[in-house]
Design a protein around this motif. Structure first.
Motif, mmCIF file in Angstrom:
data_model
loop_
_atom_site.group_PDB
_atom_site.id
_atom_site.type_symbol
_atom_site.label_atom_id
_atom_site.label_comp_id
_atom_site.label_asym_id
_atom_site.label_seq_id
_atom_site.Cartn_x
_atom_site.Cartn_y
_atom_site.Cartn_z
ATOM 1 N N THR A 4 0.841 -1.194 0.000
ATOM 2 C CA THR A 4 0.000 0.000 0.000
ATOM 3 C C THR A 4 0.876 1.244 0.000
ATOM 4 O O THR A 4 0.612 2.195 -0.740
ATOM 5 N N TYR A 5 1.914 1.252 0.805
ATOM 6 C CA TYR A 5 2.820 2.400 0.846
ATOM 7 C C TYR A 5 3.445 2.636 -0.525
ATOM 8 O O TYR A 5 3.477 3.773 -1.011
ATOM 9 N N ALA A 24 8.136 10.316 2.566
ATOM 10 C CA ALA A 24 8.477 9.491 3.728
ATOM 11 C C ALA A 24 7.209 9.275 4.552
ATOM 12 O O ALA A 24 6.320 10.128 4.575
ATOM 13 N N PRO A 25 7.110 8.130 5.226
ATOM 14 C CA PRO A 25 5.903 7.821 5.998
ATOM 15 C C PRO A 25 5.531 8.867 7.046
ATOM 16 O O PRO A 25 4.348 9.096 7.305
ATOM 17 N N VAL A 69 -1.854 5.322 4.664
ATOM 18 C CA VAL A 69 -1.594 3.918 4.343
ATOM 19 C C VAL A 69 -2.280 2.998 5.347
ATOM 20 O O VAL A 69 -2.953 2.039 4.964
ATOM 21 N N ASP A 70 -2.147 3.302 6.631
ATOM 22 C CA ASP A 70 -2.786 2.485 7.668
ATOM 23 C C ASP A 70 -4.300 2.496 7.511
ATOM 24 O O ASP A 70 -4.963 1.465 7.657
ATOM 25 N N HIS A 71 -4.862 3.671 7.214
ATOM 26 C CA HIS A 71 -6.310 3.786 7.021
ATOM 27 C C HIS A 71 -6.752 2.945 5.819
ATOM 28 O O HIS A 71 -7.748 2.230 5.893
ATOM 29 N N LEU A 72 -6.008 3.025 4.740
ATOM 30 C CA LEU A 72 -6.342 2.224 3.553
ATOM 31 C C LEU A 72 -6.271 0.734 3.860
ATOM 32 O O LEU A 72 -7.160 -0.026 3.458
ATOM 33 N N ASP A 73 -5.239 0.320 4.561
ATOM 34 C CA ASP A 73 -5.118 -1.095 4.925
ATOM 35 C C ASP A 73 -6.297 -1.529 5.792
ATOM 36 O O ASP A 73 -6.827 -2.630 5.624
ATOM 37 N N THR A 74 -6.724 -0.663 6.706
ATOM 38 C CA THR A 74 -7.872 -0.965 7.562
ATOM 39 C C THR A 74 -9.147 -1.076 6.729
ATOM 40 O O THR A 74 -9.926 -2.026 6.891
#
Length: 86
Positions: A4-5, A24-25, A69-74
């Motif tokens: 995803t990143y 960068a993240p 990225v975390d939101h998309l993965d969730t």
């Protein structure tokens, strides 16, 4: 997160001309110089690519790339218990 990143990094590079080595993240979307119009465009591009819509709290200038990225993965995992960034 890596896939995803990488995809988000590619979107930011191709759609908004941000060099990949400058992404960068821990950087916020504001630090990447995305204004409100660019954020709206990012939401549309992500929706087209992933088939999910980012919540508006995750499409703000104060949101980090990692939070997006975390939101998309969730969202993609179907977990709806996510907490919006502050």
């Amino acid at each position: 997160m890596p896939d995803t990143y990488d995809t988000i990094q590619s979107i930011l590079n191709s759609a908004f001309r941000i060099p990949e080595d400058e992404i960068a993240p821990d950087l916020t979307l504001g630090q990447l110089d995305l204004d409100s119009l660019a954020l709206a465009e990012l939401v549309l591009i992500v929706h087209e690519h992933f088939g999910v819509k980012i919540d508006s709290a995750y499409a703000s200038r104060s949101t980090t790339v990692a939070q997006v990225v975390d939101h998309l993965d969730t969202l993609r995992s179907g977990d709806t218990g996510a907490v919006a960034p502050s």
